[in-house]
Design a protein around this motif. Structure first.
Motif, short mmCIF file in Angstrom:
data_model
loop_
_atom_site.label_atom_id
_atom_site.label_comp_id
_atom_site.label_asym_id
_atom_site.label_seq_id
_atom_site.Cartn_x
_atom_site.Cartn_y
_atom_site.Cartn_z
N ASN A 76 -35.03 -28.26 34.61
CA ASN A 76 -34.13 -29.39 34.81
C ASN A 76 -33.79 -30.08 33.49
N ALA A 77 -34.70 -30.06 32.56
CA ALA A 77 -34.44 -30.70 31.28
C ALA A 77 -33.33 -29.99 30.51
N LYS A 78 -33.26 -28.68 30.69
CA LYS A 78 -32.24 -27.89 30.00
C LYS A 78 -31.04 -27.56 30.89
N ASN A 79 -31.09 -28.02 32.13
CA ASN A 79 -30.02 -27.73 33.08
C ASN A 79 -29.76 -26.24 33.25
N THR A 80 -30.83 -25.50 33.40
CA THR A 80 -30.69 -24.06 33.54
C THR A 80 -31.52 -23.53 34.71
N LEU A 105 -31.50 -12.93 33.90
CA LEU A 105 -30.23 -13.64 34.01
C LEU A 105 -30.47 -15.13 33.80
N SER A 106 -29.55 -15.75 33.11
CA SER A 106 -29.62 -17.19 32.90
C SER A 106 -28.35 -17.85 33.40
N CYS A 107 -28.48 -19.09 33.79
CA CYS A 107 -27.35 -19.84 34.31
C CYS A 107 -27.41 -21.26 33.75
N ALA A 108 -26.36 -21.66 33.09
CA ALA A 108 -26.26 -23.00 32.55
C ALA A 108 -25.34 -23.83 33.45
N VAL A 109 -25.82 -24.99 33.86
CA VAL A 109 -25.05 -25.88 34.72
C VAL A 109 -24.74 -27.15 33.95
N SER A 110 -23.50 -27.50 33.84
CA SER A 110 -23.11 -28.70 33.12
C SER A 110 -22.34 -29.63 34.04
N GLY A 111 -22.29 -30.89 33.66
CA GLY A 111 -21.55 -31.86 34.44
C GLY A 111 -22.40 -32.76 35.29
N SER A 112 -23.67 -32.45 35.40
CA SER A 112 -24.58 -33.28 36.18
C SER A 112 -26.00 -32.87 35.87
N THR A 113 -26.93 -33.80 36.09
CA THR A 113 -28.34 -33.42 35.97
C THR A 113 -28.72 -32.63 37.22
N LEU A 114 -29.69 -31.75 37.06
CA LEU A 114 -30.00 -30.82 38.14
C LEU A 114 -31.11 -31.28 39.08
N ASP A 115 -31.66 -32.44 38.83
CA ASP A 115 -32.84 -32.88 39.60
C ASP A 115 -32.63 -32.83 41.11
#
Length: 123
Positions: free
Chosen positions: A74-78, A20-30
Motif C-alpha cells: 500500500n505504501a508503494k501503491n502496487t 507481474l507488477s501493477c502500479a495504481v495511481s490516483g488514490s491510496t490503496l488502503d
C-alpha cells in the motif's frame, strides 16, 4: 481518476517463473481490493487471484493455487503476482484490476482495469 498499469509479462519456458507488477495511481490503496484476471485466446476472462483491503486476505483460482502468490504494498501503491511452475495453459493476457471495497473479502466487480500484459509459456 484511478489508473492501473501492468508490467512484467513476457515469454517463459514451462516450469519457469514470472513476476507481474501493477502500479495504481490516483488514490491510496488502503481501501481498495486488488485482483488479477487473465484471458486466453478464444476463452472468457477469468479471475486468477485477489487480495482484500481489510486484512490482506488472498484468494486464488484452483488452477493456480500453490503456484501463484499475490501481494500488495500500500505504501508503494502496487500489487504483484508471483507466478511459479508456469504451464502452457497459463498463457494469456493478464489484467490487473482495482475497486474501492473495504473488507476482508474480494468483490466480484472491479471498476478500474489496466490494459493487460501478455504472458506466454512455451518451449
Amino acid at each position: 481518476q484511478v489508473h492501473v498499469v501492468e508490467s512484467g509479462g513476457g515469454l517463459v519456458q514451462p516450469g519457469g517463473s514470472l513476476r507481474l507488477s501493477c502500479a495504481v495511481s490516483g488514490s491510496t490503496l488502503d481501501s481498495y481490493a486488488l485482483a488479477w484476471f487473465r484471458q486466453a485466446p478464444g476463452k472468457e476472462r477469468e479471475g486468477v487471484s485477489c487480495i482484500s483491503s481489510g486484512d490482506g486476505s488472498s484468494y486464488y483460482a484452483d488452477s493456480v493455487k500453490g503456484r501463484f502468490t499475490i501481494s500488495r504494498d500500500n505504501a508503494k501503491n502496487t500489487v504483484s503476482l508471483q507466478m511459479n511452475s508456469l504451464k502452457p495453459e497459463d498463457t494469456a493476457v493478464y489484467y490487473c484490476a482495482a475497486t474501492y471495497y473495504r473488507g476482508r473479502y474480494c468483490p466480484s466487480r472491479y471498476d478500474y482495469w489496466g490494459q493487460g500484459t501478455q504472458v506466454t509459456v512455451s518451449s
